[in-house]
Scaffold this motif. Structure first.
Motif, PDB file in Angstrom:
ATOM      1  N   ALA A 206      12.682  -0.043   3.065  1.00  0.00           N
ATOM      2  CA  ALA A 206      12.167  -0.385   4.272  1.00  0.00           C
ATOM      3  C   ALA A 206      12.983   0.203   5.433  1.00  0.00           C
ATOM      4  CB  ALA A 206      12.362  -1.961   4.626  1.00  0.00           C
ATOM      5  N   GLY A 207      12.007   0.402   6.417  1.00  0.00           N
ATOM      6  CA  GLY A 207      12.822   1.218   7.681  1.00  0.00           C
ATOM      7  C   GLY A 207      12.761   2.791   7.409  1.00  0.00           C
ATOM      8  N   ASN A 208      12.142   3.347   6.405  1.00  0.00           N
ATOM      9  CA  ASN A 208      11.812   4.682   6.422  1.00  0.00           C
ATOM     10  C   ASN A 208      10.673   5.095   7.457  1.00  0.00           C
ATOM     11  OD1 ASN A 208      13.562   5.237   4.158  1.00  0.00           O
ATOM     12  ND2 ASN A 208      12.013   6.277   2.961  1.00  0.00           N
ATOM     13  N   ALA A 209      11.195   6.244   7.885  1.00  0.00           N
ATOM     14  CA  ALA A 209      10.069   6.664   8.821  1.00  0.00           C
ATOM     15  C   ALA A 209       8.844   7.506   8.060  1.00  0.00           C
ATOM     16  CB  ALA A 209      10.694   7.940   9.689  1.00  0.00           C
TER      17      ALA A 209
ATOM     18  N   LEU B   5       6.627  10.026   3.334  1.00  0.00           N
ATOM     19  CA  LEU B   5       7.190   8.640   3.374  1.00  0.00           C
ATOM     20  C   LEU B   5       8.733   8.562   3.622  1.00  0.00           C
ATOM     21  CD1 LEU B   5       5.434   7.508   0.001  1.00  0.00           C
ATOM     22  CD2 LEU B   5       5.080   6.699   2.163  1.00  0.00           C
ATOM     23  N   GLY B   6       9.220   9.845   4.240  1.00  0.00           N
ATOM     24  CA  GLY B   6      10.693   9.799   4.286  1.00  0.00           C
ATOM     25  C   GLY B   6      11.587   9.694   3.160  1.00  0.00           C
TER      26      GLY B   6
ATOM     27  N   SER C 225       0.975  -1.202   0.104  1.00  0.00           N
ATOM     28  CA  SER C 225      -0.193   0.068   0.030  1.00  0.00           C
ATOM     29  C   SER C 225       0.854   1.298  -0.186  1.00  0.00           C
ATOM     30  CB  SER C 225      -0.921  -0.026   1.259  1.00  0.00           C
ATOM     31  OG  SER C 225      -1.843  -1.410   1.288  1.00  0.00           O
ATOM     32  N   LEU C 226       1.879   1.336   1.004  1.00  0.00           N
ATOM     33  CA  LEU C 226       2.846   2.311   1.047  1.00  0.00           C
ATOM     34  C   LEU C 226       3.569   2.480  -0.379  1.00  0.00           C
ATOM     35  CD1 LEU C 226       4.510   1.821   4.276  1.00  0.00           C
ATOM     36  CD2 LEU C 226       2.970   3.636   3.579  1.00  0.00           C
ATOM     37  N   GLU C 227       3.937   1.553  -1.133  1.00  0.00           N
ATOM     38  CA  GLU C 227       4.784   1.459  -2.372  1.00  0.00           C
ATOM     39  C   GLU C 227       3.838   1.982  -3.407  1.00  0.00           C
ATOM     40  OE1 GLU C 227       7.844   1.031  -5.362  1.00  0.00           O
ATOM     41  OE2 GLU C 227       7.442   1.857  -3.490  1.00  0.00           O
ATOM     42  N   ALA C 228       2.700   1.776  -3.325  1.00  0.00           N
ATOM     43  CA  ALA C 228       1.482   2.265  -4.437  1.00  0.00           C
ATOM     44  C   ALA C 228       1.272   3.804  -4.295  1.00  0.00           C
ATOM     45  CB  ALA C 228       0.277   1.624  -4.237  1.00  0.00           C
ATOM     46  N   ILE C 229       1.324   4.090  -2.832  1.00  0.00           N
ATOM     47  CA  ILE C 229       1.340   5.595  -2.459  1.00  0.00           C
ATOM     48  C   ILE C 229       2.206   6.380  -3.072  1.00  0.00           C
ATOM     49  CG2 ILE C 229       1.159   7.100  -0.683  1.00  0.00           C
ATOM     50  CD1 ILE C 229      -0.536   5.627   0.874  1.00  0.00           C
ATOM     51  N   ARG C 230       3.593   5.752  -3.116  1.00  0.00           N
ATOM     52  CA  ARG C 230       4.829   6.343  -3.463  1.00  0.00           C
ATOM     53  C   ARG C 230       4.641   6.609  -5.053  1.00  0.00           C
ATOM     54  NH1 ARG C 230       9.514   5.625  -6.407  1.00  0.00           N
ATOM     55  NH2 ARG C 230       8.671   3.399  -6.525  1.00  0.00           N
ATOM     56  N   ILE C 231       4.212   5.662  -5.645  1.00  0.00           N
ATOM     57  CA  ILE C 231       3.812   5.860  -7.140  1.00  0.00           C
ATOM     58  C   ILE C 231       2.853   6.806  -7.790  1.00  0.00           C
ATOM     59  CG2 ILE C 231       3.326   4.350  -9.058  1.00  0.00           C
ATOM     60  CD1 ILE C 231       4.846   1.849  -7.937  1.00  0.00           C
ATOM     61  N   ILE C 232       1.734   6.753  -6.867  1.00  0.00           N
ATOM     62  CA  ILE C 232       0.660   7.418  -7.344  1.00  0.00           C
ATOM     63  C   ILE C 232       1.151   8.969  -7.076  1.00  0.00           C
ATOM     64  CG2 ILE C 232      -1.486   8.419  -6.688  1.00  0.00           C
ATOM     65  CD1 ILE C 232      -2.184   5.317  -5.645  1.00  0.00           C
ATOM     66  N   ALA C 233       1.835   9.299  -5.894  1.00  0.00           N
ATOM     67  CA  ALA C 233       2.353  10.394  -5.854  1.00  0.00           C
ATOM     68  C   ALA C 233       3.287  11.166  -6.959  1.00  0.00           C
ATOM     69  CB  ALA C 233       3.183  10.504  -4.545  1.00  0.00           C
ATOM     70  N   LEU C 234       3.934  10.315  -7.692  1.00  0.00           N
ATOM     71  CA  LEU C 234       4.718  10.636  -8.574  1.00  0.00           C
ATOM     72  C   LEU C 234       3.971  11.056  -9.934  1.00  0.00           C
ATOM     73  CD1 LEU C 234       7.653   7.982  -8.358  1.00  0.00           C
ATOM     74  CD2 LEU C 234       8.027  10.580  -8.503  1.00  0.00           C
ATOM     75  N   TYR C 235       2.917  10.228 -10.245  1.00  0.00           N
ATOM     76  CA  TYR C 235       2.232  10.288 -11.276  1.00  0.00           C
ATOM     77  C   TYR C 235       1.328  11.583 -11.015  1.00  0.00           C
ATOM     78  CZ  TYR C 235       3.418   6.215 -13.721  1.00  0.00           C
ATOM     79  OH  TYR C 235       4.233   5.299 -14.367  1.00  0.00           O
ATOM     80  N   MET C 236       0.893  12.077  -9.834  1.00  0.00           N
ATOM     81  CA  MET C 236       0.204  13.227  -9.443  1.00  0.00           C
ATOM     82  C   MET C 236       0.632  14.285  -9.305  1.00  0.00           C
ATOM     83  SD  MET C 236      -3.275  12.673  -8.888  1.00  0.00           S
ATOM     84  CE  MET C 236      -4.441  11.569  -8.359  1.00  0.00           C
ATOM     85  N   ALA C 237       2.227  14.301  -9.510  1.00  0.00           N
ATOM     86  CA  ALA C 237       2.995  15.417  -9.296  1.00  0.00           C
ATOM     87  C   ALA C 237       2.742  16.632 -10.468  1.00  0.00           C
ATOM     88  CB  ALA C 237       4.368  15.268  -9.214  1.00  0.00           C
ATOM     89  N   PRO C 238       2.553  16.353 -11.695  1.00  0.00           N
ATOM     90  CA  PRO C 238       2.371  17.523 -12.626  1.00  0.00           C
ATOM     91  C   PRO C 238       0.906  18.111 -12.314  1.00  0.00           C
ATOM     92  CG  PRO C 238       3.070  15.548 -13.688  1.00  0.00           C
ATOM     93  CD  PRO C 238       2.868  14.893 -12.329  1.00  0.00           C
ATOM     94  N   PHE C 239       0.045  17.477 -11.551  1.00  0.00           N
ATOM     95  CA  PHE C 239      -1.322  17.913 -11.431  1.00  0.00           C
ATOM     96  C   PHE C 239      -1.375  18.688 -10.014  1.00  0.00           C
ATOM     97  CE2 PHE C 239      -2.096  14.206 -14.052  1.00  0.00           C
ATOM     98  CZ  PHE C 239      -2.814  14.559 -15.030  1.00  0.00           C
TER      99      PHE C 239
END
Length: 268
Positions: free
Chosen positions: A244-247, A222-223, A196-210
């Motif tokens: 793994a381990g990121n705060a 996500l640290g 779930s966290l990794e999917a959020i990271r990826i979504i954030a990258l694609y949402m960045a232009p918007f």
């Protein structure tokens, strides 16, 4: 691309290219005529007094949500019939209920079950726990890139929202709150939270232009480093790059729900 209003295409498609050629300057490859913004089916104008000031809308929705609405719900190149009711509807559905809620619930569960750290996933759990987001994430770049190449911002935003919606469903299906009750499913819990966290990271990258500010905030929670440093989005969105381990920081809700009855545009 040369972007122009659809009512001035003659000058920009005939006279302006001729002037450029006469001056020995390069000519644009594509002239893209965008549409008008309409309210109640009419073009906004000062004389009719039916305009909506961007500054007033930003005070209500914030800069990122304002940008997202016009990129996702108004098909670029066509006339767009906008209203405050529709803006609130899109804001609550796409941002408050889907993207913002996803971040909030997953970050909170990371704090509750793993002391606010990205979990390390045991090899057996990684192989055992299904990851229905992976094929969507792997195919997202091709869809996204094709849409942006065709100036289809609405299609690009919809492709990203498909992944966000699937992650929300994944959390419901996996029920991490039940996995946390048994010691023998601790590995499965780690896999679900990590996915779930990794999917959020990826979504954030694609949402960045918007929504650049929101994506930068998600990266920070996500640290991770500055999202602007990710210049190769295809490489940056490959699955499995969240350390793994990121705060992980919970923070305030990214998009608090709006109530149409409580919005007073005149007061803004």
């Amino acid at each position: 691309y040369h972007f122009v209003g659809k009512d001035i295409t003659r000058f920009h498609c005939v006279i302006w290219p001729a002037m450029l050629m006469a001056a020995g300057l390069p000519v644009t490859h594509t002239v893209f005529g965008h549409g008008f913004l309409l309210t109640k089916g009419e073009k906004m104008s000062k004389s009719k007094g039916n305009g909506m000031k961007p500054a007033d809308l930003v005070k209500i929705f914030g800069v990122d949500a304002y940008r997202y609405y016009f990129m996702s719900d108004v098909q670029f190149g066509h006339d767009g019939n906008i209203s405050m009711e529709r803006m609130v509807q899109v804001y609550n559905a796409d941002l408050a209920n889907t993207w913002g809620n996803l971040c909030s619930r997953v970050f909170n569960m990371t704090k509750k079950y793993f002391d606010g750290k990205v979990p390390e996933v045991p090899a057996d759990a990684a192989a055992r726990v299904a990851n229905p987001m992976l094929p969507i994430a792997e195919g997202l770049y091709a869809k996204y890139d094709a849409c942006l190449g065709q100036v289809d911002f609405t299609g690009a935003a919809a492709a990203v929202q498909e992944l966000a919606g699937r992650v929300n469903l994944y959390v419901e299906e996996s029920a991490p709150w039940n996995l946390a009750k048994k010691e023998e499913t601790a590995g499965d819990l780690a896999a679900v939270i990590y996915n779930s966290l990794e999917a959020i990271r990826i979504i954030a990258l694609y949402m960045a232009p918007f929504m650049p500010n929101t994506s930068a905030e998600v990266f920070s929670r996500l640290g991770l480093g500055k999202i602007a440093a990710c210049t190769d989005i295809e490489a940056a969105t490959k699955w499995g790059q969240l350390p793994a381990g990121n705060a992980v920081t919970v923070g305030d809700p990214l998009f608090p729900r709006l109530n149409m009855d409580e919005i007073d545009l005149d007061a803004e």
